[in-house]
Design an enzyme around this catalytic site. Structure first.
Site, PDB file in Angstrom:
ATOM      1  N   LYS A  53       0.834  -1.029   0.083  1.00 20.25           N
ATOM      2  CA  LYS A  53       0.007   0.159  -0.049  1.00 20.25           C
ATOM      3  C   LYS A  53       0.837   1.341   0.028  1.00 20.25           C
ATOM      4  O   LYS A  53       2.008   1.319   0.479  1.00 20.25           O
ATOM      5  CB  LYS A  53      -0.904   0.036   1.182  1.00 20.25           C
ATOM      6  CG  LYS A  53      -0.212   0.020   2.697  1.00 20.25           C
ATOM      7  CD  LYS A  53      -0.119   1.458   3.109  1.00 20.25           C
ATOM      8  CE  LYS A  53       0.737   1.395   4.489  1.00 20.25           C
ATOM      9  NZ  LYS A  53       1.656   2.776   4.797  1.00 20.25           N
ATOM     10  N   PRO A  58       9.241  -3.736  -0.661  1.00 22.18           N
ATOM     11  CA  PRO A  58      10.386  -3.377   0.177  1.00 22.18           C
ATOM     12  C   PRO A  58      10.023  -3.456   1.593  1.00 22.18           C
ATOM     13  O   PRO A  58       9.077  -3.456   2.193  1.00 22.18           O
ATOM     14  CB  PRO A  58      10.676  -1.800  -0.140  1.00 22.18           C
ATOM     15  CG  PRO A  58       9.989  -1.667  -1.530  1.00 22.18           C
ATOM     16  CD  PRO A  58       9.027  -2.588  -1.686  1.00 22.18           C
ATOM     17  N   VAL A  59      10.883  -4.136   2.352  1.00 19.36           N
ATOM     18  CA  VAL A  59      10.975  -4.369   3.816  1.00 19.36           C
ATOM     19  C   VAL A  59      11.135  -2.916   4.670  1.00 19.36           C
ATOM     20  O   VAL A  59      11.910  -2.234   4.406  1.00 19.36           O
ATOM     21  CB  VAL A  59      11.690  -5.271   4.114  1.00 19.36           C
ATOM     22  CG1 VAL A  59      11.648  -5.773   5.741  1.00 19.36           C
ATOM     23  CG2 VAL A  59      11.330  -6.630   3.556  1.00 19.36           C
ATOM     24  N   ALA A  60      10.415  -2.855   5.625  1.00 23.85           N
ATOM     25  CA  ALA A  60      10.559  -1.800   6.581  1.00 23.85           C
ATOM     26  C   ALA A  60      10.539  -0.580   5.926  1.00 23.85           C
ATOM     27  O   ALA A  60      11.624   0.367   5.954  1.00 23.85           O
ATOM     28  CB  ALA A  60      11.616  -2.048   7.795  1.00 23.85           C
ATOM     29  N   GLY A  92       7.466   1.344   4.724  1.00 26.57           N
ATOM     30  CA  GLY A  92       6.261   2.223   4.727  1.00 26.57           C
ATOM     31  C   GLY A  92       5.226   1.709   3.766  1.00 26.57           C
ATOM     32  O   GLY A  92       4.383   2.501   3.428  1.00 26.57           O
ATOM     33  N   ALA A 110       3.651  -1.362   4.100  1.00 28.72           N
ATOM     34  CA  ALA A 110       2.845  -2.344   4.981  1.00 28.72           C
ATOM     35  C   ALA A 110       3.101  -3.915   4.670  1.00 28.72           C
ATOM     36  O   ALA A 110       2.427  -4.745   4.414  1.00 28.72           O
ATOM     37  CB  ALA A 110       1.381  -2.303   4.962  1.00 28.72           C
ATOM     38  N   GLY A 126       4.857  -6.461   5.837  1.00 34.66           N
ATOM     39  CA  GLY A 126       4.376  -7.751   6.991  1.00 34.66           C
ATOM     40  C   GLY A 126       2.987  -7.798   6.972  1.00 34.66           C
ATOM     41  O   GLY A 126       2.506  -8.653   7.113  1.00 34.66           O
ATOM     42  N   SER A 141       0.504  -6.923   5.354  1.00 31.28           N
ATOM     43  CA  SER A 141      -0.041  -7.456   4.046  1.00 31.28           C
ATOM     44  C   SER A 141       0.240  -9.106   3.822  1.00 31.28           C
ATOM     45  O   SER A 141      -0.707  -9.721   3.900  1.00 31.28           O
ATOM     46  CB  SER A 141       0.623  -6.732   2.645  1.00 31.28           C
ATOM     47  OG  SER A 141      -0.102  -7.452   1.608  1.00 31.28           O
ATOM     48  N   ASP A 183      -2.316  -2.318  10.605  1.00 35.54           N
ATOM     49  CA  ASP A 183      -2.650  -2.087   9.294  1.00 35.54           C
ATOM     50  C   ASP A 183      -3.342  -3.480   8.688  1.00 35.54           C
ATOM     51  O   ASP A 183      -3.792  -3.335   7.546  1.00 35.54           O
ATOM     52  CB  ASP A 183      -1.395  -1.638   8.556  1.00 35.54           C
ATOM     53  CG  ASP A 183      -0.988  -0.310   8.656  1.00 35.54           C
ATOM     54  OD1 ASP A 183      -1.802   0.550   8.990  1.00 35.54           O
ATOM     55  OD2 ASP A 183       0.098   0.005   8.204  1.00 35.54           O
TER      56      ASP A 183
HETATM   57  P1  ATP Z   1       5.148   0.401   7.902  1.00 38.54           P
HETATM   58  O1  ATP Z   1       4.696  -0.180   9.347  1.00 38.54           O
HETATM   59  O2  ATP Z   1       5.991   1.583   8.072  1.00 38.54           O
HETATM   60  O3  ATP Z   1       4.414   0.350   6.715  1.00 38.54           O
HETATM   61  P2  ATP Z   1       6.280  -1.812   6.863  1.00 38.54           P
HETATM   62  O4  ATP Z   1       5.058  -2.499   7.258  1.00 38.54           O
HETATM   63  O5  ATP Z   1       6.693  -1.711   5.386  1.00 38.54           O
HETATM   64  O6  ATP Z   1       6.488  -0.688   7.669  1.00 38.54           O
HETATM   65  P3  ATP Z   1       7.529  -4.511   7.261  1.00 38.54           P
HETATM   66  O7  ATP Z   1       8.036  -4.798   5.621  1.00 38.54           O
HETATM   67  O8  ATP Z   1       6.145  -5.092   7.607  1.00 38.54           O
HETATM   68  O9  ATP Z   1       7.439  -2.822   7.463  1.00 38.54           O
HETATM   69  O10 ATP Z   1       8.497  -4.805   8.120  1.00 38.54           O
HETATM   70  C1  ATP Z   1       8.964  -4.177   9.630  1.00 38.54           C
HETATM   71  C2  ATP Z   1       9.637  -5.224  10.196  1.00 38.54           C
HETATM   72  O11 ATP Z   1       8.863  -6.393  10.453  1.00 38.54           O
HETATM   73  C3  ATP Z   1      10.915  -5.753   9.703  1.00 38.54           C
HETATM   74  O12 ATP Z   1      12.031  -5.432   9.840  1.00 38.54           O
HETATM   75  C4  ATP Z   1      10.946  -7.223   9.761  1.00 38.54           C
HETATM   76  O13 ATP Z   1      11.889  -7.878  10.575  1.00 38.54           O
HETATM   77  C5  ATP Z   1       9.517  -7.607  10.605  1.00 38.54           C
HETATM   78  N1  ATP Z   1       8.620  -8.675   9.714  1.00 38.54           N
HETATM   79  C6  ATP Z   1       7.881  -9.512  10.184  1.00 38.54           C
HETATM   80  N2  ATP Z   1       7.176 -10.298   9.477  1.00 38.54           N
HETATM   81  C7  ATP Z   1       7.527  -9.724   8.204  1.00 38.54           C
HETATM   82  C8  ATP Z   1       7.043  -9.997   6.854  1.00 38.54           C
HETATM   83  N3  ATP Z   1       6.328 -11.193   6.630  1.00 38.54           N
HETATM   84  N4  ATP Z   1       7.776  -9.257   5.754  1.00 38.54           N
HETATM   85  C9  ATP Z   1       8.437  -8.318   6.060  1.00 38.54           C
HETATM   86  N5  ATP Z   1       8.920  -7.836   7.279  1.00 38.54           N
HETATM   87  C10 ATP Z   1       8.507  -8.622   8.364  1.00 38.54           C
END
Ligand code: ATP
Length: 291
Positions: free
Chosen positions: A11, A95-97, A99, A101, A103, A105, A137
């Site tokens: 998102k 992309p991880v962490a 913004g 969502a 994880g 998702s 989220d």
């Molecule tokens: P935001 O909440 O700002 O939108 P984000 O949702 O993009 O952040 P995520 O990609 O969900 O952030 O990852 C945040 C942290 O959660 C990561 O550092 C990771 O170690 C942990 N994490 C746990 N499960 C997952 C997953 N399934 N995919 C990615 N990261 C995960």
């Protein structure tokens, strides 16, 4: 059904406002969320061995209870006393962490997939009630589309769909902690609140230019102060013809809204050439909900 494949979509926030902070540390927000067609591919399989097995293509992600996908599977297995084991494969592209969502998702997709695979009979609303236990989220990631999210992000109102457009996503190689961004925001006075209602009006009027002109994210300055690269990427996008460009969530992903594909592609190339970001994608918005 022994196996299910799911797309866990990311998102962006067209608008993100913070109204206050609760005693438990959660923030009251008012956000316009939009699903984009950049996704992680998830496969869930039943297996003989009990428990939950998880594997992913990213070596640095946890494959235990710290992974939201694992927690989602465990929540339903425990509640419905599912003895059979499952193995989950996560092919990450969001992309991880960042913004977007990612994880949350993944958790939403696993809730949705397990419900179907084990015939649990939960409605979307019942899945969302469970989802919020995993993250603010997650309910939105179950609903998908163009949505106003209030409360801590779990009070959801579907909005008029985002008009067709091209979204350029660029994630600079810096890690942002959502928790730290909110803490820093708390220490400041919020001087300018984005006009969330104007975005909603723009959606109603199907005016991409009004939506783009009204975009705003109260977290942007906090993160940009630490990572000026975000501002640089925004400027490249705007100079390349984006109607507007902004940071998503707590960042660092930057997105630009384009009404034409070619300038979006050209801007993507420019950003790659500058090496300000390696993860760069041109995608469509996704409004079809879940099948
Ligand atoms: P935001 O909440 O700002 O939108 P984000 O949702 O993009 O952040 P995520 O990609 O969900 O952030 O990852 C945040 C942290 O959660 C990561 O550092 C990771 O170690 C942990 N994490 C746990 N499960 C997952 C997953 N399934 N995919 C990615 N990261 C995960």
């Amino acid at each position: 059904m022994d196996r299910i494949e799911l797309k866990a979509l990311g998102k962006i926030n067209l608008g993100l406002d913070v109204l206050g902070k609760r005693e438990n540390g959660y923030h009251d927000v008012r956000m316009v969320m939009q699903t984009v067609y950049l996704y992680d591919q998830i496969t869930i399989k039943k297996r003989k061995k009990p428990g939950i097995g998880l594997e992913t293509n990213l070596y640095y992600l946890p494959v235990n209870e710290n992974n939201l996908a694992y927690r989602a599977a465990k929540l339903l297995k425990d509640e419905f006393h599912i003895e059979e084991g499952v193995s989950i494969r996560l092919e990450k592209h969001i992309p991880v962490a960042a913004g977007m969502a990612g994880g949350s998702s993944n958790a939403a997709a696993v809730l949705f997939g397990m419900n179907r695979m084990f015939g649990l009979g939960l409605t979307a609303e019942e899945l969302m009630e469970r989802g919020v236990l995993l993250g603010a989220d997650v309910p939105y990631c179950i609903m998908r589309g163009t949505v106003l999210a209030e409360g801590i992000g779990e009070i959801l109102t579907p909005l008029s769909p985002m008009p067709k457009c091209y979204v350029l996503l660029a994630k600079p190689p810096v890690a942002v902690s959502t928790k730290l961004v909110y803490e820093k925001l708390d220490s400041q006075e919020i001087k300018i609140h984005p006009d969330i209602d104007a975005i909603i009006e723009g959606l109603k009027e199907k005016s991409l230019s009004k939506i783009a002109a009204s975009m705003g994210n109260v977290l942007e300055n906090v993160t940009i102060e630490e990572y000026p690269v975000i501002e640089e990427i925004k400027n490249i996008m705007k100079r390349a013809g984006a109607l507007n460009a902004m940071m998503s969530g707590s960042g660092p992903t930057v997105f630009g809204i384009f009404d034409d594909k070619e300038p979006a592609r050209a801007a993507a190339q420019k950003i790659k050439d500058t090496q300000l970001a390696k993860q760069v994608y041109v995608v469509n918005v996704h409004n079809a909900g879940r099948k």
